[in-house]
Write a protein that holds these residues in place. Structure first.
Motif, PDB file in Angstrom:
ATOM      1  N   THR A 198      25.592 -14.035  15.159  1.00 51.84           N
ATOM      2  CA  THR A 198      25.344 -15.373  15.733  1.00 51.84           C
ATOM      3  C   THR A 198      25.074 -15.269  17.239  1.00 51.84           C
ATOM      4  O   THR A 198      24.130 -15.881  17.745  1.00 51.84           O
ATOM      5  CB  THR A 198      26.548 -16.310  15.461  1.00 51.84           C
ATOM      6  N   HIS A 233       9.120 -31.458   5.846  1.00 53.18           N
ATOM      7  CA  HIS A 233      10.565 -31.356   5.584  1.00 53.18           C
ATOM      8  C   HIS A 233      11.088 -32.544   4.781  1.00 53.18           C
ATOM      9  O   HIS A 233      12.019 -32.411   4.004  1.00 53.18           O
ATOM     10  CB  HIS A 233      11.336 -31.258   6.900  1.00 53.18           C
ATOM     11  N   VAL A 282      12.935 -19.941  13.518  1.00 51.56           N
ATOM     12  CA  VAL A 282      13.857 -20.944  12.965  1.00 51.56           C
ATOM     13  C   VAL A 282      14.561 -20.366  11.725  1.00 51.56           C
ATOM     14  O   VAL A 282      15.765 -20.566  11.536  1.00 51.56           O
ATOM     15  CB  VAL A 282      13.111 -22.259  12.631  1.00 51.56           C
ATOM     16  N   GLY A 283      13.806 -19.629  10.916  1.00 52.83           N
ATOM     17  CA  GLY A 283      14.401 -18.988   9.733  1.00 52.83           C
ATOM     18  C   GLY A 283      15.523 -18.049  10.142  1.00 52.83           C
ATOM     19  O   GLY A 283      16.598 -18.038   9.534  1.00 52.83           O
ATOM     20  N   GLU A 337      18.560 -19.948  11.284  1.00 52.42           N
ATOM     21  CA  GLU A 337      19.253 -20.556  10.140  1.00 52.42           C
ATOM     22  C   GLU A 337      20.095 -19.492   9.414  1.00 52.42           C
ATOM     23  O   GLU A 337      21.271 -19.708   9.125  1.00 52.42           O
ATOM     24  CB  GLU A 337      18.235 -21.190   9.186  1.00 52.42           C
ATOM     25  N   LYS A 338      19.483 -18.340   9.140  1.00 48.72           N
ATOM     26  CA  LYS A 338      20.179 -17.270   8.410  1.00 48.72           C
ATOM     27  C   LYS A 338      21.381 -16.742   9.196  1.00 48.72           C
ATOM     28  O   LYS A 338      22.382 -16.341   8.611  1.00 48.72           O
ATOM     29  CB  LYS A 338      19.207 -16.107   8.142  1.00 48.72           C
ATOM     30  N   LEU A 382      21.952 -22.393  13.712  1.00 44.35           N
ATOM     31  CA  LEU A 382      21.612 -23.809  13.503  1.00 44.35           C
ATOM     32  C   LEU A 382      22.838 -24.594  13.019  1.00 44.35           C
ATOM     33  O   LEU A 382      23.048 -25.735  13.427  1.00 44.35           O
ATOM     34  CB  LEU A 382      20.463 -23.948  12.503  1.00 44.35           C
ATOM     35  N   GLU A 383      23.661 -23.970  12.178  1.00 41.35           N
ATOM     36  CA  GLU A 383      24.858 -24.649  11.670  1.00 41.35           C
ATOM     37  C   GLU A 383      25.824 -24.922  12.829  1.00 41.35           C
ATOM     38  O   GLU A 383      26.429 -25.988  12.902  1.00 41.35           O
ATOM     39  CB  GLU A 383      25.521 -23.786  10.609  1.00 41.35           C
ATOM     40  N   PRO A 397      15.894 -28.942  10.933  1.00 43.83           N
ATOM     41  CA  PRO A 397      16.958 -28.419  10.047  1.00 43.83           C
ATOM     42  C   PRO A 397      18.356 -28.854  10.491  1.00 43.83           C
ATOM     43  O   PRO A 397      19.233 -29.065   9.653  1.00 43.83           O
ATOM     44  CB  PRO A 397      16.802 -26.898  10.147  1.00 43.83           C
ATOM     45  N   ILE A 398      18.523 -29.009  11.829  1.00 39.77           N
ATOM     46  CA  ILE A 398      19.828 -29.462  12.336  1.00 39.77           C
ATOM     47  C   ILE A 398      20.107 -30.876  11.826  1.00 39.77           C
ATOM     48  O   ILE A 398      21.213 -31.206  11.395  1.00 39.77           O
ATOM     49  CB  ILE A 398      19.851 -29.409  13.892  1.00 39.77           C
ATOM     50  N   TYR A 451      21.635 -31.090   8.419  1.00 43.98           N
ATOM     51  CA  TYR A 451      23.101 -30.945   8.387  1.00 43.98           C
ATOM     52  C   TYR A 451      23.753 -32.273   8.798  1.00 43.98           C
ATOM     53  O   TYR A 451      24.648 -32.761   8.132  1.00 43.98           O
ATOM     54  CB  TYR A 451      23.568 -29.867   9.386  1.00 43.98           C
TER      55      TYR A 451
END
Lengths: 426, 68
Positions: free
Chosen positions: A4, A171, A291-292, A295-296, A300-301, A344-345, A348
């Motif tokens: 991270t 999206h 971005v991928g 995320e992985k 992003l989380e 993507p955020i 969530y």
């Protein structure tokens, strides 16, 4: 170092490169994508035997094809002289004073940007405005600046009008007509309010009874290419609208129509290819990889958790606040990475804060498009407007830009805020 | 504004300009007795351009009357 923290560093590096403009934005994104792949392999996010498949799966091929197809189509139509033809025809029709002509040009800018890139729209409208201002012996400065602002309003109109729209629509699985149902009323409302504001702001200009004797048809070099390009372009729009019945992805429809226009509606395919904004295409593709990776790696989380805490304070006001944050960020850096990182955020946040994802998506579309007008470097059209004015011996400072634009852009963002609240209640 | 965009803008402006504010471009070779520097400066001399414009009107009128 954890995976991270490594990816937070990569993300920070990309942001620094984008803000400082040390490299072209597409090069900055390519550097980011390469680092994502290398560190992704090192930390086990990607696996060497299947690396290409894994990386390609991160890229939204439909959006990339749609962007390329629409760019080719729009460039072919723009080259026929269609937009100058409409502009000259309307200016000839209203005539009278430069203020009246300016209002028509400003409204026309919105409609042109719905179909072509803001860069092409600003070049066409800038050239038209400077020539008409000379005819009226008027100062074109304010008109050019307002046209730059209105290109960003035009970017709201259709799904194909700007890249952030394509990203959000993809999206949110929005159909062409679904997008228009929400975006068009706001775009028209903002256009109307802005036209009224600009009419007052332009002040009373000496009434010139100069007639525009130009024949608009003279800007159409080849009528048969013009008609063929127009038929293909209108067919493309009809196919976008009825995509649901056809079942084919929008990207494929756009690419098919682009091939048709290159074969039938253009005399210089080579020159059209060289006019395509390949930098944006590379930028978009690379950013999907970045971005991928984010995320992985869980970045992003992490960001989403932080934003979720804020959203809990006032869930109703959050979409509006999100729009203003998007708008402010878009006035400094490109609106494409902002949209790609935030969407993507928002997925969530929507899940945990129970705020409809569509509303959050719309708040990003409105903010990312309208925010570009806040500074002279916020959008490509603003940079071109400043360049045109400098070339014509009428340079504009940052201070002057704020004085001329801030009230108008504030009105536009306020209208968009009320519209988001209305969507939340509806 | 990039070089490519600037070129595109100039091309478009010149095309529209010819329609909205029509003009002609003529090549005038330097007369033998003229000073090169003074002659080249005429291109930007507004007074000279106005003079040529007036001459053009007179010329067109003469040509019309000759035709009649």
């Amino acid at each position: 170092m954890t995976v991270t923290s490594i990816f937070i560093l990569i993300f920070a590096l990309i942001l620094v490169l984008l803000v400082t403009e040390r490299y072209h934005r597409s090069v900055a994104a390519l550097i980011g994508a390469l680092l994502t792949i290398l560190f992704g392999i090192e930390y086990g996010l990607f696996h060497l035997p299947s690396i290409l498949d894994e990386v390609v799966s991160l890229i939204d091929v439909n959006t990339i094809l749609l962007a390329i197809g629409v760019m080719i189509l729009a460039e072919a139509v723009a080259r026929t002289g269609f937009f100058e033809f409409i502009g000259l025809g309307l200016a000839k029709l209203v005539g009278g004073s430069f203020r009246r002509v300016s209002i028509i040009l400003i409204i026309l800018t919105v409609f042109i940007t719905a179909f072509v890139t803001t860069i092409t729209a600003m070049v066409i409208m800038g050239a038209l405005t400077i020539s008409l201002a000379r005819r009226f012996k008027a100062d074109p400065s304010r008109t050019i600046v307002y046209e730059a602002i209105m290109t960003n309003v035009g970017g709201l109109m259709l799904m194909i009008s700007s890249i952030p729209n394509l990203i959000v629509a993809s999206h949110l699985d929005l159909e062409f007509l679904e997008f228009v149902e929400i975006s068009l009323p706001l775009a028209l409302l903002i256009t109307l309010a802005s036209a009224l504001y600009i009419f007052i702001a332009l002040g009373r200009q000496p009434m010139s009874l100069r007639k525009i004797e130009a024949n608009p048809w003279t800007v159409i070099e080849d009528k048969s290419t013009f008609y063929r390009a127009m038929i293909i372009f209108v067919s493309a729009i009809v196919l976008f609208i009825f995509r649901d019945f056809i079942g084919a992805p929008l990207g494929l429809i756009a690419l098919g129509c682009a091939v048709a226009v290159l074969a039938l509606g253009s005399k210089e395919p080579e020159s059209i290819f060289s006019s395509i904004d390949w930098g944006t295409i590379f930028f978009l593709t690379s950013f999907y990889v970045i971005v991928g990776g984010l995320e992985k790696s869980g970045v992003l989380e992490l960001l989403a958790n932080g934003i979720f805490q804020i959203s809990e304070i006032e869930p109703t006001a959050f979409p509006v606040a999100n729009m203003w944050v998007c708008a402010t960020a878009s006035s400094i850096i490109d609106n494409i990475p902002i949209t790609m990182i935030l969407i993507p955020i928002m997925k969530y946040v929507s899940r945990f804060a129970h705020i409809p994802l569509r509303i959050l998506g719309w708040s990003m579309v409105f903010g990312a498009n309208l925010g570009g007008s806040l500074t002279p470097i916020g959008a490509p059209s603003c940079i071109i407007a400043v360049g045109i004015l400098r070339r014509e011996g009428k340079p504009i400072s940052w201070g002057e830009w704020f004085r001329k634009c801030l009230p108008l852009v504030s009105i536009q963002l306020l209208l968009a805020s009320f519209y988001i609240l209305f969507l939340l209640k509806a | 504004m990039s070089e490519e965009v600037r070129k595109k803008y100039e091309e478009l402006k010149s095309k529209i300009e010819k329609t909205v504010n029509p003009y002609i471009t003529i090549r005038i070779p330097i007369p033998e007795e003229a000073d090169k520097r003074e002659f080249l400066e005429l291109e930007k001399d507004q007074e000279f351009i106005e003079h040529v414009k007036e001459e053009a009107i007179v010329w067109i009128a003469q040509k019309r009357s000759r035709k009649k």
